[in-house]
Design an enzyme around this catalytic site. Sequence first.
Site, mmCIF file in Angstrom:
data_model
loop_
_atom_site.group_PDB
_atom_site.id
_atom_site.type_symbol
_atom_site.label_atom_id
_atom_site.label_comp_id
_atom_site.label_asym_id
_atom_site.label_seq_id
_atom_site.Cartn_x
_atom_site.Cartn_y
_atom_site.Cartn_z
ATOM 1 N N ASP A 560 -0.308 4.735 -2.762
ATOM 2 C CA ASP A 560 -1.071 4.130 -1.706
ATOM 3 C C ASP A 560 -1.255 2.490 -2.357
ATOM 4 O O ASP A 560 -1.001 2.115 -3.299
ATOM 5 C CB ASP A 560 -2.623 4.605 -1.648
ATOM 6 C CG ASP A 560 -2.377 6.040 -0.933
ATOM 7 O OD1 ASP A 560 -1.599 6.080 -0.256
ATOM 8 O OD2 ASP A 560 -3.447 6.754 -1.249
ATOM 9 N N THR A 562 -4.181 0.587 -1.151
ATOM 10 C CA THR A 562 -5.574 -0.295 -1.317
ATOM 11 C C THR A 562 -6.464 0.703 -2.386
ATOM 12 O O THR A 562 -6.160 2.009 -2.167
ATOM 13 C CB THR A 562 -6.446 -0.079 0.229
ATOM 14 O OG1 THR A 562 -5.856 -0.709 1.349
ATOM 15 C CG2 THR A 562 -7.889 -0.633 0.006
#
Length: 1314
Positions: A560, A562
């Site tokens: 990912d 964030t």
Amino acid sequence: MEGSTEGTEPDSHSISLQPLTPQHTGGEASTIASPTQTHYDGASVDGTTMRSRSISRPKLDDDAHPKKSGDEGAEGQQEEARPVLDLAQDESIDAGVFPFKPYKLASLVDPKNMDLLKEMGGVTGLLRGLGTNRKRGLGKKSLGPSAPVSQPQHGKSDKDVRPATGAGVGASQRHDRQPDTTAGDVPKLVLTGPGGEEGGGVPLGESASDVGDVEDGPTFEASLEERRRVYGANILPTRKTKSLLQLMWLALKDKVLVLLSIAAVVSLALGFFQDFGTPRPAGEPPVDWVEGVAIMVAIIIVVMVGSLNDWQKERQFQALNEKKEERGVKVIRDGVEMVIDIKEVVVGDVALVEPGEIIPCDGVFLSGHNVKCDESGATGESDAIKKMSYEDCLKDGSDGGEAGKHTDCFMISGSKVLEGYGSYVVIAVGTRSFNGRIMMALRGDTENTPLQLKLNNLAELIAKLGSAAGLILFTALMIRFFVQLGTHNPQRTPSQWGIAFVQILIISVTLIVVAVPEGLPLAVTLALAFATKRMTKENLLVRVLGSCETMANASVICTDKTGTLTQNDMTVVAGSIGIHCKFVHRLEENMTRTNAGEEAGVRGGSSQKHAQDFSIDQKEINSTLSPAIQDLVNKAITINSTAFEDTEPETGNKVFVGSKTETALLKFAKENGWADYKTTRDAADIVQMIPFSSERKAMGVVVRLSKRHYRVYLKGASEILTKKCSQHIVVERGSKETDVIDTREIDELARDNISRTIIFYANQTLRTIAVCYRDFESWPPPGVQADAEDEVPYEDICQNLTLIGITGIEDPLRPGVREAVADCHKAGVTVKMCTGDNVLTARSIALQCGIYTAGGVIMEGPIFRQLEKQDLQDVVPRLQVLARSSPEDKQLLVETLRELGEIVGVTGDGTNDGPALKKADVGFSMGIAGTEVAKEASDIILMDDNFASIVKAIMWGRCVNDAVRKFLQFQISTNVTAVIITFVSAVASVQEESVLSAVQLLWINIIMDTFAALALATDPATPALLDRKPDRKTSPLFTVDMYKQIIGQSTYQTIITLIFHFLGLRILGLSASDKNDTVVQTLVFNIFVFAQIFNSINSRRLDNHLNIFEGITKNYYFMGITLIEVAIQILIVFVGGAAFQVTRIGGREWGIGLALGFVSIPLGALIRMIPNGPIERFFIKVRLMPNPNVLPTTRPETEWNTAIQLVRDNLNTFSHVRGGRMRASSYVGKSRSVNLAPESRVALPSIMTMVPTLIASSIGARWAPQSPSGLSHPASFDPSKSSAALWEGKIQIHPDTKPDDPVMQRWGAVARTN
């Protein structure tokens, strides 16, 4: 705030704060509730609860019906990812007095189904069917005589009846403001008391029946126990943990241990027979049974260590989950608002929601104020979903409009409340809720890891080879036995012949026992246990032990963005004060973030530059700016802000709460050491507030500086505010000495500088915020029409502004991420970023991290999920960034990578990431941001949510793999030697006696194995482990270097052992006698043991490097165990006597034993110098190793379009089906391989007749001609440079990719025209 009961007691630190008022400004919403009010939008007055019900009616389109937002492709995948509700399960459930069965209720939210709710009679019918009241919740009849005592919420103002909001944009805790009085936002109040007796009533214009106030019927009398019986208890499904005995039983099922167990039983039985079933020579102790017992002890140690480690990790994880689950839920029962344990919630309860809460159960929204939920963790929907009552949804459902796409009346468990307050009726709990079903679906047995599979295969191979060796030995000895029996030489009695036969059987079984590597499972278990303990200290909680070694050979990590690569904390990273002073956070590392010295670009000055521009590090900002400018910037940031500082409950750290932009600016001021924001804010005399508005994209505040001096501070979108500026403050080198703020007019050159700065920051995907001010001599300003002092129109204020500066804000990379990605690349691990963020932000972060490199491709989720399987397999190896991706896209990516033979690691934090985490070889979940479902599905939990921790996991995984291989290198050479010398000496001996006695073999085979396992399994991980590529799943367990060492060492050990066994007396110059035979026997035993001890040191290296002592001083286990082994060997020789069939020997024999044992080390160095190439080719030729150059064959690349390929495939199939006899002819074969003569080539007109057909088929296959130029492609169709291509949802290839790169040839055209 998850599950927090904060707000039920007044906070000592928040007493001085003024209550917040709602500001409907359309800005960013805070996800943290006000520190002064965390209760439902109402107040308690004399035991009566006052509640407000919003009458705002946002538009709703036909999304109120069972249709989800997002494209249809995503919907289909979403449904596959989740277990489909089986309504047939309702048939076996006795619903008692309730008209609705549990699975029918659960199907209301999955998928969201307004039609079904209508069939149930809407919310009124639902409430009646569940026997509850929308205002008072479950009544006295349901709660029974043991109903809990009223627990009203404390800490509320008796007079404050305003709804509380979080301190987001437009909500200020600095002073009271009158709430907006627009008609759509005026709440109407309802007074209810306990039991509805006091002040009971319903909103004006609504009848009692409309809100379900009539409480008659059997459902209203159903007890809490009855509700739990029918609908289940709200116990979040935790995976049933295995008991210690179950874990032990599972550990015993290991193939190697099964083999060992059989060997132990046979050995024990034969040992007892030898010791007690046959006559023994005088003075010889009965010790043959010890070997069987020792093998059993080894098995018990392995099982205990492995199962205890698993059990401890399971309990650790359970404790982590239980801690997260301990939270209260606000409900209304009998008209009283109270906090109950999450496990006590039942279907029919009316629960309350507030900002920051994770919704514990599925439900239908009843009423409330501006409730918005983030359902991305549960459904993958990235936009906030506004919640409205069923009645509002019906009324506005016909209007349609954009707003309706993100509006409904269903509350989904696992989603998060972003803002607003309201109530909902619970319709599904526990395993029948949305969240619960996903967790149940994630349960399953874990697959074997690549190493486990290889070790199982090795165990089978060893068992087969050992059995074969044992059978050959048994056959050879039996042949000799029958020859002796036939010739009656030697003379034996029948019982002696029987004992001789049993002796043959024993030696054959002993050979098989010797062949089995007892220490192998222990080595694996100890290495894993040691590694996981160390990994826990490095913020890696390993839930599945096997995942540790799987991670060693991970070839791809899908991560990912964030919170994993970035800090999830917006920060000012660059900016300009005035127009010339360009500051950058960590300037040395980020030189590309400043545009000082760029060309001006104004007419007549193309070569001229902004000569006055200069760059500074953010740390130097105070030494560059004068105190007056520092004070101006600080006041412009702190006074014109609604964010505030609060203590984070979990960590106790001070954090800024509010919109991300405002908190970034306040942090910037704090980092620079400027005056405290609260002191500055409290000292300001505020005249007018200008809340943030999405239309004007700015916010401001007017302050009184003196009786005749007023100042307005404004901040907002830089491209808008800078156009309203006519002046800018002057900051030059050396301006620190001046106390006066100098300003200048913005001329053409300055305007160009400002616009270039904004574009420069925007190209780096920084959010640019301009900070401005303007001074006035009176307020309201002369000539302005204003009804009151604080109602001056914004348009009259926002002109002739003075620019203070422009700031560039972004979510910065976590420290160490660049280095971690570089380490991954060095280790041969590809990193792919999957993010729901837009493609330009994703590209910017990928470039900063070093993920996006030459030959890499960027693609968006909607395009990716529509690719054909062949195209997927073509693009996935080069795909580096997948933007706007859903969890289903991530799952598709993982599946494709695994099909291609990659070992995949995946990070995830949301509920919807569960399937992808399960699909991956190793799933990493986030310890801080991760949901319970993500943690449940994962193998390793990153306790600090940091990508750099994944690199540590790779390092430790490789350490485990290496430990197992080091042990194998040592163990197999020992076993090969033991098998050969046992076989040879037994065949050569008339008495069928082995060179090593059973007890000597016990010491070598068990104790040495266990010690070696402990010594070689405890080498710590080092960064040097990242200097090599990962092994593929198909790569062999033994490398060329390992084979060389095993063959070389075992050959040497076999030769010297057999030489001294047969020629020992002659070499030592001793006469033949029993005592001298025992001396030779002792010397042979010593030589063999010391060869093993020195070979264990030699086995510390698996490569061709000569330094085998590297890092040995850091491994105290190894040094200690080696010394213990030497000490015990000396002890055995001196005091072992009859038990070990040894005797004390002189210094000469000790010297020979040590010297010949030490030869293992120089021999190892000599073997390492042998080049691997010729040896590897030989091993491949004799099939000892697979050929790494033989790859799976792939189909040729598609030429032009898929339609032609389809025709080719059909014709090919036809020719194979119908052309069997023709192909069998050698003449046909020859004619096909002959090239066409020049005159026989097809004429051009003949080919031209095919063109219409080919073009038609091409258009059918979505091919289209491309234009050589166009405004949409300013980069002239170069896929590597066109940002327009990205915005149009096309593929982008890295600009440094070479034109002849296969990815350009394959995807270059697609990037331009797809």
